[in-house]
Design a protein around this motif. Structure first.
Motif, PDB file in Angstrom:
ATOM      1  N   SER A 111      -6.928  -7.952  -2.070  1.00 47.66           N
ATOM      2  CA  SER A 111      -6.636  -7.823  -0.640  1.00 47.66           C
ATOM      3  C   SER A 111      -7.264  -8.972   0.148  1.00 47.66           C
ATOM      4  CB  SER A 111      -7.149  -6.482  -0.117  1.00 47.66           C
ATOM      5  OG  SER A 111      -6.496  -5.405  -0.744  1.00 47.66           O
ATOM      6  N   LEU A 162      -3.227   4.135   4.547  1.00 46.82           N
ATOM      7  CA  LEU A 162      -3.570   4.964   3.388  1.00 46.82           C
ATOM      8  C   LEU A 162      -3.730   6.408   3.844  1.00 46.82           C
ATOM      9  CD1 LEU A 162      -4.603   1.989   2.653  1.00 46.82           C
ATOM     10  CD2 LEU A 162      -6.045   3.133   0.978  1.00 46.82           C
ATOM     11  N   SER A 182      -1.274   2.905  -3.106  1.00 46.71           N
ATOM     12  CA  SER A 182      -2.323   2.682  -2.130  1.00 46.71           C
ATOM     13  C   SER A 182      -3.724   2.687  -2.698  1.00 46.71           C
ATOM     14  CB  SER A 182      -2.236   3.760  -1.034  1.00 46.71           C
ATOM     15  OG  SER A 182      -2.266   5.039  -1.599  1.00 46.71           O
ATOM     16  N   ARG A 183      -3.877   2.808  -4.017  1.00 46.95           N
ATOM     17  CA  ARG A 183      -5.213   2.765  -4.578  1.00 46.95           C
ATOM     18  C   ARG A 183      -5.719   1.336  -4.596  1.00 46.95           C
ATOM     19  NH1 ARG A 183      -5.790   7.696  -7.698  1.00 46.95           N
ATOM     20  NH2 ARG A 183      -3.782   8.667  -7.946  1.00 46.95           N
ATOM     21  N   SER A 184      -7.048   1.183  -4.458  1.00 50.50           N
ATOM     22  CA  SER A 184      -7.650  -0.130  -4.597  1.00 50.50           C
ATOM     23  C   SER A 184      -7.713  -0.446  -6.081  1.00 50.50           C
ATOM     24  CB  SER A 184      -9.063  -0.134  -4.007  1.00 50.50           C
ATOM     25  OG  SER A 184      -9.015   0.144  -2.640  1.00 50.50           O
ATOM     26  N   ASP A 238      -1.832  -2.026   6.638  1.00 46.21           N
ATOM     27  CA  ASP A 238      -1.901  -1.075   5.531  1.00 46.21           C
ATOM     28  C   ASP A 238      -2.262   0.311   6.049  1.00 46.21           C
ATOM     29  OD1 ASP A 238      -1.290  -3.037   3.737  1.00 46.21           O
ATOM     30  OD2 ASP A 238      -3.323  -3.285   2.972  1.00 46.21           O
ATOM     31  N   VAL A 273     -10.253   2.946   3.407  1.00 44.64           N
ATOM     32  CA  VAL A 273      -9.587   1.702   3.802  1.00 44.64           C
ATOM     33  C   VAL A 273     -10.459   0.493   3.494  1.00 44.64           C
ATOM     34  CG1 VAL A 273      -8.585   0.419   5.724  1.00 44.64           C
ATOM     35  CG2 VAL A 273      -8.220   2.874   5.561  1.00 44.64           C
ATOM     36  N   VAL A 298       0.818  -1.205   0.000  1.00 48.22           N
ATOM     37  CA  VAL A 298       0.000   0.000   0.000  1.00 48.22           C
ATOM     38  C   VAL A 298       0.854   1.258   0.000  1.00 48.22           C
ATOM     39  CG1 VAL A 298      -0.251   0.268   2.498  1.00 48.22           C
ATOM     40  CG2 VAL A 298      -2.046   1.040   0.989  1.00 48.22           C
ATOM     41  N   ASP A 322     -12.642   0.086   1.110  1.00 40.82           N
ATOM     42  CA  ASP A 322     -12.583  -0.202  -0.323  1.00 40.82           C
ATOM     43  C   ASP A 322     -11.269  -0.872  -0.705  1.00 40.82           C
ATOM     44  OD1 ASP A 322     -15.106   0.783  -0.773  1.00 40.82           O
ATOM     45  OD2 ASP A 322     -14.435   2.749  -1.467  1.00 40.82           O
ATOM     46  N   HIS A 323     -10.218  -0.543   0.030  1.00 42.61           N
ATOM     47  CA  HIS A 323      -8.918  -1.168  -0.240  1.00 42.61           C
ATOM     48  C   HIS A 323      -8.854  -2.595   0.299  1.00 42.61           C
ATOM     49  CE1 HIS A 323      -4.592  -1.689  -0.665  1.00 42.61           C
ATOM     50  NE2 HIS A 323      -4.566  -2.068   0.593  1.00 42.61           N
ATOM     51  N   ALA A 349     -11.164  -5.236  -1.413  1.00 41.50           N
ATOM     52  CA  ALA A 349     -10.982  -5.499  -2.835  1.00 41.50           C
ATOM     53  C   ALA A 349     -10.557  -6.958  -3.005  1.00 41.50           C
ATOM     54  CB  ALA A 349      -9.927  -4.562  -3.411  1.00 41.50           C
TER      55      ALA A 349
END
Length: 410
Positions: free
Chosen positions: A399, A199, A10-12, A197, A390, A6, A392-393, A396
């Motif tokens: 993840s 973000l 760090s984008r999903s 992680d 977070v 991340v 959404d990350h 995903a």
């Protein structure tokens, strides 16, 4: 310390050309259950096209990490009723941190965005990254303890900062009110304490995420305007947060306004919106007119007491903001503009000025369905958005697959 994925980006991200979409992964099967609706193995097999045995294996893996759990039984068509499974949002937690110029709000949320515990403290962002983040980390430990949760349940930390941020690295980029923060490795510093992680984004961006997710989920085009010590915009277009090429999209505080003249802004230019309509700017205007006010909070208190000069100053600030937003409306055609931040609690005084100019100067078609509203999340927009970022990350597909892969095999 080596960087986590991340920190490097760090984008999903969804599946790429090198990683074709496949429902055979546990992370993809989980996406079907993420809406909270309980489903049976047979229903999941029908939706995904997978064999029942494969679905059963994915359910077992997702149950082992706590992301899903039993949700009763479906109606039987004969024989034993089939079991149903659903998303279990309380299984893991997220720390959401909203750092302002003079305060920090920290909330612990579950994976569904429900706030479990929170703390607010006064803090001076100008003190520098190390003392500020040390204080934040101490508060994070307290919030976890208050909720009775352990850091092993923590799957991510989201942080909003009051300045430009290079989102891919989490490093502030020449933030005007944050001396000593430029280029500081915020994720790396936090990860020395919490191995999870991290973000980081601009505070207005996460406010836009929080407001939309909780109150305007159907709005595909939304502007969130923060009016406080500074002024900025979070832009959601086509349902996606727009950060721009270098993370500075939405920096409307440094757009020149018509009546700005030779008023010097802290950025070094003249006539910026922030120099005319931010909390400190309005306070300075009142003081020059003989009404003592040092801060935006003092201006708000005067307006609440019915002070005419303060009310007029707030309305004029709204007009100045409206001047910039009218151009934004013509350019972006949002369906909703949300006004938030400390100064927005002046309510209709500020809102009236914004509406007056936007509706007067924007194209009729662009304002036909436009709503200009006060933030409903209020001072919680930041933590709600940091938590959403977070979620959404970490939920995903990729993840979730990593979480499943890290689970010890029995």
């Amino acid at each position: 310390m080596s960087k986590s994925p991340v920190q490097q980006h760090s984008r999903s991200a969804g599946p790429t050309a090198a990683e074709p979409f496949s429902h055979s992964r546990a992370g993809d099967v989980f996406q079907v259950l993420r809406d909270g609706q309980a489903r049976t193995r047979a229903e999941l097999a029908e939706i995904t096209g997978l064999a029942r045995s494969t679905v059963a294996a994915r359910i077992e893996a997702l149950s082992a990490v706590g992301l899903i759990g039993p949700a009763g039984e479906a109606v039987s068509s004969g024989g034993r009723p089939p079991s149903r499974f659903a998303f279990h949002p309380s299984s893991r937690v997220i720390l959401a941190v909203d750092v302002g110029a003079t305060h920090v709000l920290i909330a612990l949320t579950d994976l569904g965005g429900r706030v479990l515990s929170e703390l607010r403290e006064n803090i001076d962002i100008a003190a520098g990254p190390t003392p500020v983040l040390d204080a934040v980390l101490e508060l994070c430990s307290t919030v976890l303890a208050q909720a009775g949760r352990h850091e092993r349940e923590l799957v991510g930390i989201g942080i909003g900062l009051p300045g430009p941020v290079e989102h891919s690295s989490g490093r502030p980029a020449s933030p005007p009110i944050m001396p000593g923060w430029d280029g500081f490795d915020v994720p790396g510093y936090v990860q020395q304490r919490y191995a999870t992680d991290v973000l980081v984004d601009n505070d207005v961006n996460i406010m836009a995420l929080g407001e939309r997710a909780n109150f305007w989920p159907e709005a595909q085009d939304l502007l969130f305007i923060k009016v406080a010590t500074g002024i900025g915009a979070g832009i959601i277009s086509g349902g996606l947060l727009q950060r721009g090429a270098d993370g500075t999209a939405g920096d409307i505080g440094h757009v020149r306004v018509p009546r700005g003249g030779d008023v010097l802004c802290r950025c070094g230019n003249y006539g910026c919106l922030e120099a005319m309509a931010s909390g400190p700017a309005v306070a300075a205007t009142l003081s020059a007119a003989g009404v003592p006010a040092q801060t935006g909070e003092e201006v708000l208190e005067l307006a609440r007491r019915g002070n005419l000069a303060a009310i007029q100053a707030m309305r004029q600030a709204g007009r100045d903001i409206g001047d910039v937003l009218a151009a934004s409306v013509n350019l972006l055609n949002p369906s909703v503009i949300v006004i938030g931040g400390g100064l927005s609690s002046a309510g209709e005084y500020l809102m009236a000025g914004v509406r007056e100019i936007v509706y007067q100067r924007s194209l009729p078609l662009a304002t036909a369905r436009l709503r200009i509203v006060q933030s409903m999340a209020a001072d919680h927009a930041g933590v709600l958005g940091a938590g959403r970022m977070v979620v959404d990350h970490v939920l995903a597909p990729a993840s979730v697959d990593r979480l499943v892969a890290a689970q010890p095999q029995g």
